[in-house]
Structures are given as structure tokens and as C-alpha cells.
Design a protein around this motif. Structure first.
Motif, PDB file in Angstrom:
ATOM      1  N   VAL A  29       1.570  28.671  10.724  1.00  0.00           N
ATOM      2  CA  VAL A  29       0.339  29.461  10.789  1.00  0.00           C
ATOM      3  C   VAL A  29       0.339  30.228  12.110  1.00  0.00           C
ATOM      4  O   VAL A  29       1.072  29.872  13.040  1.00  0.00           O
ATOM      5  CB  VAL A  29      -0.908  28.555  10.688  1.00  0.00           C
ATOM      6  N   PRO A  30      -0.477  31.272  12.226  1.00  0.00           N
ATOM      7  CA  PRO A  30      -0.588  31.972  13.509  1.00  0.00           C
ATOM      8  C   PRO A  30      -0.966  30.987  14.628  1.00  0.00           C
ATOM      9  O   PRO A  30      -1.712  30.032  14.403  1.00  0.00           O
ATOM     10  CB  PRO A  30      -1.697  32.997  13.262  1.00  0.00           C
ATOM     11  N   THR A  67       7.131  30.473  20.225  1.00  0.00           N
ATOM     12  CA  THR A  67       6.401  31.378  21.108  1.00  0.00           C
ATOM     13  C   THR A  67       6.777  32.840  20.876  1.00  0.00           C
ATOM     14  O   THR A  67       5.967  33.726  21.113  1.00  0.00           O
ATOM     15  CB  THR A  67       6.613  31.006  22.586  1.00  0.00           C
ATOM     16  N   ALA A  68       7.977  33.108  20.387  1.00  0.00           N
ATOM     17  CA  ALA A  68       8.394  34.487  20.112  1.00  0.00           C
ATOM     18  C   ALA A  68       7.653  35.040  18.900  1.00  0.00           C
ATOM     19  O   ALA A  68       7.216  36.190  18.903  1.00  0.00           O
ATOM     20  CB  ALA A  68       9.900  34.557  19.892  1.00  0.00           C
ATOM     21  N   ARG A 120      15.134  28.062  23.937  1.00  0.00           N
ATOM     22  CA  ARG A 120      14.680  29.449  23.896  1.00  0.00           C
ATOM     23  C   ARG A 120      13.177  29.502  23.632  1.00  0.00           C
ATOM     24  O   ARG A 120      12.399  29.117  24.472  1.00  0.00           O
ATOM     25  CB  ARG A 120      15.456  30.256  22.881  1.00  0.00           C
ATOM     26  N   PHE A 121      12.777  29.940  22.462  1.00  0.00           N
ATOM     27  CA  PHE A 121      11.373  30.162  22.139  1.00  0.00           C
ATOM     28  C   PHE A 121      10.765  29.053  21.288  1.00  0.00           C
ATOM     29  O   PHE A 121       9.635  29.163  20.844  1.00  0.00           O
ATOM     30  CB  PHE A 121      11.225  31.504  21.410  1.00  0.00           C
ATOM     31  N   LEU A 122      11.528  27.987  21.020  1.00  0.00           N
ATOM     32  CA  LEU A 122      11.043  26.880  20.192  1.00  0.00           C
ATOM     33  C   LEU A 122      10.756  25.655  21.049  1.00  0.00           C
ATOM     34  O   LEU A 122      11.587  25.252  21.868  1.00  0.00           O
ATOM     35  CB  LEU A 122      12.084  26.518  19.126  1.00  0.00           C
ATOM     36  N   GLU A 123       9.590  25.066  20.835  1.00  0.00           N
ATOM     37  CA  GLU A 123       9.195  23.902  21.623  1.00  0.00           C
ATOM     38  C   GLU A 123       8.354  22.964  20.763  1.00  0.00           C
ATOM     39  O   GLU A 123       7.497  23.404  19.997  1.00  0.00           O
ATOM     40  CB  GLU A 123       8.384  24.369  22.822  1.00  0.00           C
ATOM     41  N   TRP A 124       8.619  21.680  20.914  1.00  0.00           N
ATOM     42  CA  TRP A 124       7.822  20.681  20.200  1.00  0.00           C
ATOM     43  C   TRP A 124       6.501  20.464  20.919  1.00  0.00           C
ATOM     44  O   TRP A 124       6.490  20.152  22.098  1.00  0.00           O
ATOM     45  CB  TRP A 124       8.572  19.352  20.112  1.00  0.00           C
TER      46      TRP A 124
END
Length: 155
Positions: free
Chosen positions: A47-48, A74-75, A115-119
Motif C-alpha cells: 500500500v502507499p 522507500t524508493a 538499498r531502498f528496502l528495509e524491514w
């Protein structure tokens, strides 16, 4: 304790890979991101980010189960909730994307971002996922709150 949780989380996530060893190698020595197929152990509802972050906050209420694995991109500005596999893929709505069998999801290892992925909530290895009912309720409540706040925030 934390190391045991990370190891269990790694094993649980890597089990969704076609080659779990290659997946773990990529996390440790490659780009740090693996493509895992949804639909066998879990599906992912994205979702956004504003909606997802508010819904996740609502899920931390006393009396509700601890939320399941939740990933932020986050990207793309999206939050992904890991759910039990649902052959019907019954999630519909504006801005919702549902990854089920045949879909691939980019994920970092549970112990670090890539990179732009985080738990936001990493998998603990116990197979705990977001229960669909409370997640749907939290998303509806968050959507309502954002609709009320939008005119005040100039959106």
C-alpha cells in the motif's frame, strides 16, 4: 537471543527461494536483495507508505496480535504486509497491490536493509504473518483518518 531470531528469520525467508543457499549468499555477498516467490508461504499486500505506516501504527494496539513481517520500499513509497497465502487474492482497492502465487517480491535479509528496502518488522522465523481481518480493519481506519487529514494538510 537476537542472533537466534535473525537466523530463524533468514531460514524462514530463504525457504521461499528456489535455491535457499543462493538466496543467503546473495544477502551476504551480493547486492543484499533476493527475489522470492509469493504464494507458497506468504503473500504480500503493498500500500502507499502513508497509509501503510498509519495502519501499522494502529496494529500495535494492546490486545491485538503482534504484527507480522512488514517491509518498506522507500524508493517506491510503499509498505508491504506479509499475509497468509490467499488463492482468491481478494484484496482490492485504490493503491493496493497484491502479490500472490506467480509474483516475485524483492526482500533484504531480516538483519539489515539493502538499498531502498528495509524491514519495519523483520520475520522472526516462527511463521507469524499479519492476520487479514485486523489488517483490513487497520487499513480502513487509516484510510478514513487520511481522508479527514488531507484537506488540513493541503492534499
Amino acid at each position: 537471543m537476537a542472533n537466534t531470531m535473525w537466523r530463524r528469520g533468514v531460514e524462514w525467508l530463504a525457504a521461499a527461494a528456489a535455491d535457499p543457499r543462493a538466496c543467503k549468499w546473495e544477502w551476504d555477498h551480493g547486492e543484499g536483495i533476493a527475489l522470492l516467490e509469493a504464494g507458497r508461504f506468504w503473500d504480500v499486500l503493498t500500500v502507499p507508505d502513508r497509509l501503510g505506516l498509519l495502519a501499522l501504527d494502529l496494529l500495535w494496539r494492546p490486545g491485538l496480535p503482534v504484527p507480522g513481517p512488514t517491509l518498506v520500499d522507500t524508493a517506491a513509497g510503499r509498505v508491504g504486509f506479509f499475509l497468509p497465502p490467499d488463492p482468491s487474492g481478494g484484496w482490492v482497492g485504490s493503491g493496493l497491490r497484491y502479490a500472490a502465487k506467480g509474483s516475485w517480491v524483492a526482500v533484504p535479509p531480516p538483519y539489515r536493509s539493502a538499498r531502498f528496502l528495509e524491514w519495519l518488522i523483520p520475520p522472526d522465523g516462527n511463521g507469524v504473518l499479519h492476520p487479514p481481518g485486523p489488517l483490513e480493519k487497520a487499513l480502513r481506519e487509516a484510510h478514513g483518518a487520511l481522508a479527514v487529514l488531507a484537506p488540513m494538510c493541503g492534499r
